[in-house]
Design a protein around this motif. Structure first.
Motif, PDB file in Angstrom:
ATOM      1  N   LEU A 121       0.836  -1.207   0.000  1.00 19.44           N
ATOM      2  CA  LEU A 121       0.000   0.000   0.000  1.00 19.44           C
ATOM      3  C   LEU A 121       0.866   1.249   0.000  1.00 19.44           C
ATOM      4  O   LEU A 121       1.815   1.356   0.776  1.00 19.44           O
ATOM      5  N   ASP A 122       0.541   2.173  -0.889  1.00 18.81           N
ATOM      6  CA  ASP A 122       1.183   3.483  -0.898  1.00 18.81           C
ATOM      7  C   ASP A 122       0.225   4.474  -0.239  1.00 18.81           C
ATOM      8  O   ASP A 122      -0.876   4.724  -0.750  1.00 18.81           O
ATOM      9  N   GLU A 123       0.632   5.031   0.899  1.00 18.94           N
ATOM     10  CA  GLU A 123      -0.260   5.890   1.674  1.00 18.94           C
ATOM     11  C   GLU A 123      -0.658   7.154   0.925  1.00 18.94           C
ATOM     12  O   GLU A 123      -1.743   7.698   1.129  1.00 18.94           O
ATOM     13  N   THR A 124       0.196   7.630   0.016  1.00 18.68           N
ATOM     14  CA  THR A 124      -0.064   8.907  -0.661  1.00 18.68           C
ATOM     15  C   THR A 124      -1.359   8.862  -1.461  1.00 18.68           C
ATOM     16  O   THR A 124      -2.170   9.790  -1.415  1.00 18.68           O
ATOM     17  N   THR A 125      -1.551   7.785  -2.194  1.00 21.31           N
ATOM     18  CA  THR A 125      -2.727   7.703  -3.068  1.00 21.31           C
ATOM     19  C   THR A 125      -3.739   6.652  -2.616  1.00 21.31           C
ATOM     20  O   THR A 125      -4.818   6.546  -3.211  1.00 21.31           O
ATOM     21  N   GLY A 126      -3.428   5.874  -1.586  1.00 21.86           N
ATOM     22  CA  GLY A 126      -4.366   4.878  -1.099  1.00 21.86           C
ATOM     23  C   GLY A 126      -4.495   3.677  -2.017  1.00 21.86           C
ATOM     24  O   GLY A 126      -5.460   2.907  -1.888  1.00 21.86           O
ATOM     25  N   GLU A 127      -3.553   3.506  -2.951  1.00 23.81           N
ATOM     26  CA  GLU A 127      -3.570   2.363  -3.849  1.00 23.81           C
ATOM     27  C   GLU A 127      -2.335   1.492  -3.605  1.00 23.81           C
ATOM     28  O   GLU A 127      -1.365   1.915  -2.967  1.00 23.81           O
ATOM     29  N   TYR A 128      -2.398   0.283  -4.160  1.00 24.41           N
ATOM     30  CA  TYR A 128      -1.323  -0.691  -4.006  1.00 24.41           C
ATOM     31  C   TYR A 128      -0.502  -0.766  -5.295  1.00 24.41           C
ATOM     32  O   TYR A 128      -1.038  -0.635  -6.391  1.00 24.41           O
ATOM     33  N   TYR A 129       0.807  -0.986  -5.127  1.00 19.05           N
ATOM     34  CA  TYR A 129       1.649  -1.245  -6.300  1.00 19.05           C
ATOM     35  C   TYR A 129       2.175  -2.682  -6.259  1.00 19.05           C
ATOM     36  O   TYR A 129       2.372  -3.260  -5.200  1.00 19.05           O
ATOM     37  N   LEU A 130       2.387  -3.239  -7.448  1.00 21.33           N
ATOM     38  CA  LEU A 130       2.808  -4.631  -7.604  1.00 21.33           C
ATOM     39  C   LEU A 130       4.322  -4.756  -7.529  1.00 21.33           C
ATOM     40  O   LEU A 130       5.047  -3.967  -8.138  1.00 21.33           O
ATOM     41  N   HIS A 131       4.795  -5.758  -6.810  1.00 21.54           N
ATOM     42  CA  HIS A 131       6.230  -6.088  -6.779  1.00 21.54           C
ATOM     43  C   HIS A 131       6.351  -7.598  -6.630  1.00 21.54           C
ATOM     44  O   HIS A 131       6.047  -8.151  -5.586  1.00 21.54           O
ATOM     45  N   LEU A 132       6.806  -8.262  -7.677  1.00 22.00           N
ATOM     46  CA  LEU A 132       6.979  -9.710  -7.598  1.00 22.00           C
ATOM     47  C   LEU A 132       8.108 -10.089  -6.647  1.00 22.00           C
ATOM     48  O   LEU A 132       8.165 -11.213  -6.163  1.00 22.00           O
ATOM     49  N   PHE A 133       8.989  -9.130  -6.364  1.00 25.18           N
ATOM     50  CA  PHE A 133      10.119  -9.385  -5.476  1.00 25.18           C
ATOM     51  C   PHE A 133       9.960  -8.520  -4.213  1.00 25.18           C
ATOM     52  O   PHE A 133       8.892  -8.498  -3.628  1.00 25.18           O
ATOM     53  N   ASP A 134      10.950  -7.792  -3.794  1.00 27.14           N
ATOM     54  CA  ASP A 134      10.860  -7.013  -2.564  1.00 27.14           C
ATOM     55  C   ASP A 134       9.959  -5.791  -2.765  1.00 27.14           C
ATOM     56  O   ASP A 134       9.772  -5.302  -3.892  1.00 27.14           O
ATOM     57  N   ARG A 135       9.418  -5.276  -1.666  1.00 21.07           N
ATOM     58  CA  ARG A 135       8.539  -4.102  -1.757  1.00 21.07           C
ATOM     59  C   ARG A 135       9.269  -2.879  -2.310  1.00 21.07           C
ATOM     60  O   ARG A 135       8.639  -1.948  -2.807  1.00 21.07           O
ATOM     61  N   LYS A 136      10.588  -2.881  -2.237  1.00 16.62           N
ATOM     62  CA  LYS A 136      11.368  -1.779  -2.802  1.00 16.62           C
ATOM     63  C   LYS A 136      11.727  -2.017  -4.271  1.00 16.62           C
ATOM     64  O   LYS A 136      12.554  -1.313  -4.829  1.00 16.62           O
ATOM     65  N   GLN A 137      11.055  -3.014  -4.898  1.00 14.91           N
ATOM     66  CA  GLN A 137      11.305  -3.339  -6.303  1.00 14.91           C
ATOM     67  C   GLN A 137       9.979  -3.370  -7.083  1.00 14.91           C
ATOM     68  O   GLN A 137       9.518  -4.424  -7.510  1.00 14.91           O
ATOM     69  N   PRO A 138       9.350  -2.202  -7.291  1.00 16.93           N
ATOM     70  CA  PRO A 138       8.064  -2.172  -8.002  1.00 16.93           C
ATOM     71  C   PRO A 138       8.214  -2.596  -9.461  1.00 16.93           C
ATOM     72  O   PRO A 138       9.177  -2.231 -10.141  1.00 16.93           O
ATOM     73  N   ASP A 139       7.229  -3.365  -9.947  1.00 16.12           N
ATOM     74  CA  ASP A 139       7.277  -3.893 -11.311  1.00 16.12           C
ATOM     75  C   ASP A 139       6.871  -2.840 -12.339  1.00 16.12           C
ATOM     76  O   ASP A 139       5.851  -2.155 -12.183  1.00 16.12           O
ATOM     77  N   LEU A 140       7.660  -2.760 -13.401  1.00 15.42           N
ATOM     78  CA  LEU A 140       7.326  -1.894 -14.529  1.00 15.42           C
ATOM     79  C   LEU A 140       6.166  -2.484 -15.330  1.00 15.42           C
ATOM     80  O   LEU A 140       6.022  -3.707 -15.437  1.00 15.42           O
ATOM     81  N   ASN A 141       5.377  -1.613 -15.929  1.00 16.49           N
ATOM     82  CA  ASN A 141       4.248  -2.022 -16.768  1.00 16.49           C
ATOM     83  C   ASN A 141       4.688  -2.044 -18.222  1.00 16.49           C
ATOM     84  O   ASN A 141       4.661  -1.039 -18.918  1.00 16.49           O
ATOM     85  N   TRP A 142       5.068  -3.229 -18.698  1.00 11.12           N
ATOM     86  CA  TRP A 142       5.569  -3.360 -20.062  1.00 11.12           C
ATOM     87  C   TRP A 142       4.461  -3.214 -21.113  1.00 11.12           C
ATOM     88  O   TRP A 142       4.757  -3.117 -22.304  1.00 11.12           O
ATOM     89  N   GLU A 143       3.227  -3.185 -20.706  1.00 11.34           N
ATOM     90  CA  GLU A 143       2.156  -2.919 -21.660  1.00 11.34           C
ATOM     91  C   GLU A 143       2.186  -1.469 -22.136  1.00 11.34           C
ATOM     92  O   GLU A 143       1.617  -1.137 -23.179  1.00 11.34           O
ATOM     93  N   ASN A 144       2.850  -0.618 -21.391  1.00  9.32           N
ATOM     94  CA  ASN A 144       2.963   0.796 -21.747  1.00  9.32           C
ATOM     95  C   ASN A 144       4.147   0.973 -22.704  1.00  9.32           C
ATOM     96  O   ASN A 144       5.293   0.748 -22.330  1.00  9.32           O
ATOM     97  N   PRO A 145       3.912   1.392 -23.950  1.00 11.29           N
ATOM     98  CA  PRO A 145       5.021   1.529 -24.913  1.00 11.29           C
ATOM     99  C   PRO A 145       6.061   2.551 -24.479  1.00 11.29           C
ATOM    100  O   PRO A 145       7.227   2.432 -24.862  1.00 11.29           O
ATOM    101  N   GLU A 146       5.678   3.541 -23.673  1.00 11.25           N
ATOM    102  CA  GLU A 146       6.663   4.516 -23.195  1.00 11.25           C
ATOM    103  C   GLU A 146       7.710   3.835 -22.316  1.00 11.25           C
ATOM    104  O   GLU A 146       8.890   4.182 -22.358  1.00 11.25           O
ATOM    105  N   VAL A 147       7.275   2.881 -21.507  1.00 11.36           N
ATOM    106  CA  VAL A 147       8.205   2.118 -20.668  1.00 11.36           C
ATOM    107  C   VAL A 147       9.185   1.345 -21.548  1.00 11.36           C
ATOM    108  O   VAL A 147      10.408   1.397 -21.347  1.00 11.36           O
TER     109      VAL A 147
END
Length: 575
Positions: free
Chosen positions: A169-195
């Protein structure tokens, strides 16, 4: 990256890496030049003569990018900067130049499934729900009917590779981010062509700087099912297996083919790309490494290094059945015979030391280290040597939680003990299989701290460095180091090693590993006893020249071979 290997090619038509050997350097633990206790780029440069003496062709450099070091550099905060603990870009350029001057290539670790949570991309992404980079990562609101932070509010039930849920959970926005590994390793969204194009820009920047390719960290998990469905419940954690929803999804092939077009196509040079792919099958590997598909040159698969995992997983080890190992490696040899290519490894920064794991690091330390090396290196594929493996370095023997540094082991301990597993049982599993076993400093000599540093090392040096070290082995013709050196030389000088067909022998023998390679009338036999007692077997093979042995004299009478504990031989017969 060149066109790959097919069955009808002759030696002069095949890519350079078919006869190459790769050496992995884990920079924190290789050599420290400034006494701060952490290995660095200048330390690597100062030890390049060791690699030249060994004869390897390529260095794979684990991450040296700017990083908070939550996962020892696999959490990157700037892909185009060197972390100060390792040095500067000038230091990197000097290392690259010195490698090239010795005829060796350098491949970088490409970690693009995730970044650090301190990467500017993620800092922007988490700043607000409408930030332009919000969709660069995977964000989701709490599960329906739950408030943020409540137990069970995570958007899916997936379990992390590093224990616990894959959502924070990220307190700033009240939403959760995905991390297949450690919480300090958020997963990039490869569906986004900019990424994707930001990643390709970065890769081109490194290739323009002179690097010779990439080892791609967990590259087969970059393509997630956008619906992010729950996984089937596993074990006693109450969490689910998300792998079917992110592991080797069809889109990953699209991404890798696009990467080839954007980064490698039309570029002069001889590059190497290898994809680390947990859970990949041989059927999938054929697709990834088929040269006509332009994805990667070879993959790291995990089947053979999972055979000693017990019902509780990696940290619940069981004895290895050699017949299972032969069936696994033989299956991959057959599957990639006519298209694609194998990578060959026992060790890396994520695996316990093979001489302690599959060998005997006490009574038959030298014999088992060299026997295991012989068996692996002469398969068809590109061998990878992990630092210290060429010396027969052993597990560290950590028994105290305070001595551990690895986030995976520490997280596992916390979660397993909280779930009711006795602490001593958890520590025993970590002692045998934890990643810190591979990360103790390279043992250069018998001096204090093994010649690794003049300071206090970031992780303790293995006490056995007083006798197990490089300096003690260089001039010993029977040493583990010199046995590895001769294995490298065989791959360079005998085309049958690089390109010969493969045929497993004695598939059902519980202790002897034997196989034949054949190319243009030259036959090569590898035979090794991988246990601590004498073994015999019927083996029909013509008289041949012994080109490498690790111990004793070859005993072969009337079609029966007898091998002492951990005895290994390599024979060549020319028709």
């Amino acid at each position: 990256m060149l066109d790959g290997v097919t069955a009808d090619q002759t030696p002069d038509q095949t890519p350079w890496w078919t006869s190459a050997v790769v050496y992995q350097i884990y920079p924190r633990s290789f050599a420290d030049s400034n006494g701060d206790g952490v290995g660095d780029l200048n330390g690597i440069t100062a030890r390049l003569d060791h690699l030249a003496r060994l004869g390897v062709d390529v260095v794979w450099l684990s991450p040296v990018y700017a990083s908070p070091q939550a996962d020892n550099g696999y959490d990157i905060s700037d892909y185009q900067a060197i972390d100060p603990v390792f040095g500067t870009l000038d230091d990197f350029d000097r290392l690259l130049s010195e490698l090239h001057a010795r005829g060796m290539k350098l491949i970088m670790d490409l970690v693009v499934n995730h970044t650090s949570d301190e990467h500017p991309w993620f800092v922007e992404s988490r700043s607000s729900k409408d930030n332009p980079k919000r969709d660069w990562y995977w964000w989701r609101p709490p599960r329906d009917g739950f408030r943020p932070g409540e137990p069970g509010a995570e958007p899916t039930n997936w379990e992390s590779f590093f224990s616990g849920p894959t959502w924070t959970l990220d307190e700033t926005t009240g939403e959760y981010y995905l991390h297949l590994f450690d919480r300090k390793q958020p997963d990039l969204n490869w569906e986004n062509p900019e990424v994707r194009h930001a990643v390709y820009d970065m890769m081109r920047w490194w290739l323009d700087r002179g690097v010779d390719g990439f080892r791609m960290d967990v590259i087969n998990v970059i393509a997630k099912d956008p619906d992010l469905p729950d996984g089937a419940l596993t074990g006693t954690s109450g969490l689910g297996n998300g792998y079917p929803h992110y592991g080797t999804r069809p889109r990953v092939h699209d991404f890798l083919q696009e990467m080839h077009r954007e980064v490698f196509a039309g570029r002069d040079g001889e590059y190497l790309t290898v994809g680390e792919m947990p859970g990949v099958t041989w059927e999938q590997a054929r697709l990834f490494t088929d040269p006509a598909r332009h994805e990667v040159d070879m993959v790291f698969q995990f089947e053979h290094v999972s055979l000693d995992h017990g019902p509780g997983g990696k940290f619940d080890p069981k004895p290895l059945d050699l017949r299972d190992l032969k069936a696994s490696l033989g299956r991959w040899q057959t599957a990639l015979r006519d298209v694609g290519w194998n990578s060959l490894y026992w060790n890396n920064h994520d695996q316990a030391r093979v001489v302690s794991r599959f060998g005997d690091d006490r009574t038959y330390w030298r014999e088992s280290a060299t026997a295991l090396a012989t068996v692996l290196h002469l398969h068809r594929g590109t061998p990878y040597v992990y630092q210290g493996e060429e010396l027969g370095m052993t597990n560290a023997g950590f028994t105290d939680l305070a001595d551990l540094r690895d986030v995976e082991s520490l997280n596992h301990y916390r979660h397993a003990v909280a779930a009711g597993t006795p602490p001593e049982v958890v520590l025993d599993g970590i002692h045998r299989m934890g990643r810190d076993n591979a990360r103790t400093p390279v043992q250069w000599d018998a001096s204090p701290q093994a010649g690794f540093t003049t300071g206090t090392p970031w992780i303790a040096v293995n006490p056995n460095h007083t006798w197990l070290n490089a300096q003690a082995q260089y001039d010993d013709p029977k040493s583990v180091f010199n046995h590895y050196r001769r294995l490298v030389e065989l791959r360079h000088t005998l085309p049958v090693v690089a390109l010969g067909d493969f045929h497993m022998l004695l598939a059902d023998h519980p202790h002897i590993y034997a196989y034949q390679r054949e190319l243009d009338g030259t036959r090569l036999l590898v035979v090794a006893n991988l246990c601590g007692s004498e073994q015999s077997a019927e083996l029909d093979w013509p008289e041949a020249e012994v080109v490498l042995s690790n111990t004793g004299e070859l005993r072969w009478e009337d079609g029966k071979i007898t091998l002492g504990p951990w005895e290994a031989h390599v024979l060549v017969h020319d028709q």
